[in-house]
Design a protein around this motif. Structure first.
Motif, PDB file in Angstrom:
ATOM      1  N   ASP A   1       0.826  -1.209   0.000  1.00  0.00           N
ATOM      2  CA  ASP A   1       0.000   0.000   0.000  1.00  0.00           C
ATOM      3  C   ASP A   1       0.860   1.259   0.000  1.00  0.00           C
ATOM      4  OD1 ASP A   1       0.844  -0.898   2.492  1.00  0.00           O
ATOM      5  OD2 ASP A   1      -0.963  -0.264   3.563  1.00  0.00           O
ATOM      6  N   LEU A   2       1.930   1.266   0.802  1.00  0.00           N
ATOM      7  CA  LEU A   2       2.811   2.435   0.824  1.00  0.00           C
ATOM      8  C   LEU A   2       3.639   2.531  -0.457  1.00  0.00           C
ATOM      9  CD1 LEU A   2       4.091   2.556   4.511  1.00  0.00           C
ATOM     10  CD2 LEU A   2       2.145   3.736   3.466  1.00  0.00           C
ATOM     11  N   ALA A   3       4.052   1.381  -0.995  1.00  0.00           N
ATOM     12  CA  ALA A   3       4.812   1.403  -2.245  1.00  0.00           C
ATOM     13  C   ALA A   3       3.975   1.994  -3.368  1.00  0.00           C
ATOM     14  CB  ALA A   3       5.272  -0.007  -2.598  1.00  0.00           C
ATOM     15  N   GLU A   4       2.694   1.623  -3.424  1.00  0.00           N
ATOM     16  CA  GLU A   4       1.821   2.162  -4.458  1.00  0.00           C
ATOM     17  C   GLU A   4       1.637   3.667  -4.285  1.00  0.00           C
ATOM     18  OE1 GLU A   4      -0.413   2.342  -7.809  1.00  0.00           O
ATOM     19  OE2 GLU A   4       0.753   0.644  -7.064  1.00  0.00           O
ATOM     20  N   ALA A   5       1.439   4.112  -3.047  1.00  0.00           N
ATOM     21  CA  ALA A   5       1.277   5.545  -2.799  1.00  0.00           C
ATOM     22  C   ALA A   5       2.548   6.311  -3.158  1.00  0.00           C
ATOM     23  CB  ALA A   5       0.913   5.777  -1.334  1.00  0.00           C
ATOM     24  N   ALA A   6       3.718   5.724  -2.921  1.00  0.00           N
ATOM     25  CA  ALA A   6       4.981   6.408  -3.178  1.00  0.00           C
ATOM     26  C   ALA A   6       5.234   6.611  -4.668  1.00  0.00           C
ATOM     27  CB  ALA A   6       6.135   5.627  -2.555  1.00  0.00           C
ATOM     28  N   ARG A   7       4.553   5.864  -5.520  1.00  0.00           N
ATOM     29  CA  ARG A   7       4.716   6.050  -6.970  1.00  0.00           C
ATOM     30  C   ARG A   7       4.158   7.393  -7.432  1.00  0.00           C
ATOM     31  NH1 ARG A   7       3.733   0.349  -6.655  1.00  0.00           N
ATOM     32  NH2 ARG A   7       5.676  -0.738  -7.208  1.00  0.00           N
TER      33      ARG A   7
END
Length: 318
Positions: free
Chosen positions: A74-80
């Motif tokens: 979830d955080l990896a997706e937001a960081a994109r």
């Protein structure tokens, strides 16, 4: 190596490829006051560096240097959504019933890639960013903290949760109010920084004021027999590296045996366990892992040679 402040072949400034060394804080016994100081609440979570590369690539790094991207999809997706060439420093937390839950954070961090998406839906993570080390491939570490803070707010403001800047104030009286009222939300204290300070990985230039000398840690394993563990393996907030406690008192050994005696959900992930933890004066010691569901109140002291973690009590329903 590319010149300082310019992106290298990875799209990040030189020195910001993993493992990134994070800035540290030293403990103080009273609130620092004076001109040129900034105050931030200290959340009970896991330290995390977010690295946004060109293209779709994102890496999430724990304080230890371990890459934990797969555990936090979830955080990896937001960081994109961040600009390529951006590096953030902050704390990952999980909110439950209006307060941060460190055991839930550790469960997220320990999840296998297969279980991580389901855990992300059940225990969504938030990222409380407190510094920006690079933006758009430009190295910001040599900039004053107040400049980096302005860039951090401008960067994350349009995005919103789960990536957001931690609150900050230069008013010591407001900082005192935070210190006195925010523990109910899981905030363990304050971090104090100089407005003119640069970001120096590995240096203890920041100061932290905690409410007590004790902390809650998550039990991730034990040594000795399951019925009467001799010591516990723990993870404390802000540090994902497991640590071995000092030997348990007899009453705690009995209580720990009871608390850890029933296999918990997620135990299937711990099969074929060959985990080890470093014990000072002994070296690598094997231990049995357990799901991160039991917490303990611990005191962390220091001798001339090493840190000591003493278990004061287990937080059980007994």
């Amino acid at each position: 190596m590319s010149p300082a402040g310019r992106p290298g072949s990875t799209g990040l400034p030189a020195g910001l490829d993993p493992p990134v060394r994070v800035a540290l804080a030293r403990s103080v016994g009273s609130l620092p006051r004076g001109a040129g100081l900034a105050y931030e609440p200290k959340f009970d979570g896991h330290r995390m560096v977010v690295l946004r590369y060109p293209g779709d690539k994102v890496l999430l790094q724990a304080r230890s240097g371990r890459i934990v991207t797969a555990a936090f999809p979830d955080l990896a997706e937001a960081a994109r959504e961040l600009p390529a060439g951006t590096v953030l420093d902050g704390e990952v937390v999980v909110w439950r019933e209006g307060r941060t839950d460190f055991a839930a954070v550790q469960a997220r961090a320990a999840a296998t890639p297969a279980r991580a998406p389901a855990l992300a839906r059940r225990l969504p993570a938030s990222y409380a960013a407190f510094d920006v080390l690079a933006e758009g491939g430009t190295d910001l570490r040599a900039k004053r903290y107040e400049v980096r803070r302005e860039r951090l707010v401008a960067l994350l403001g349009p995005l919103g949760p789960p990536l957001q800047p931690v609150p900050m104030t230069t008013d010591p009286e407001l900082a005192v109010t935070w210190y006195e009222t925010l523990p109910e939300a899981g905030v363990e204290g304050l971090v104090v920084k100089r407005l003119d300070s640069t970001y120096r990985g590995g240096a203890r230039l920041w100061e932290k004021l905690r409410h007590t000398d004790t902390r809650d840690a998550v039990v991730v394993g034990y040594t000795g027999p399951a019925q009467r563990p001799s010591a516990l393996v723990l993870v404390v907030p802000d540090d994902d590296t497991p640590a071995l406690s000092s030997p348990l008192a007899p009453a705690l050994r009995i209580q720990a045996g009871r608390a850890l005696g029933v296999p918990a959900a997620g135990a299937e992930d711990l099969a074929d366990d060959d985990s080890t933890v470093t014990a000072v004066g002994v070296g690598e010691v094997p231990y049995r892992r357990v799901p991160p569901e039991l917490t303990a109140e611990v005191a962390r002291g220091t001798t001339r040679q090493h840190n000591l973690i003493t278990v004061l009590r287990l937080r059980t329903t007994e």
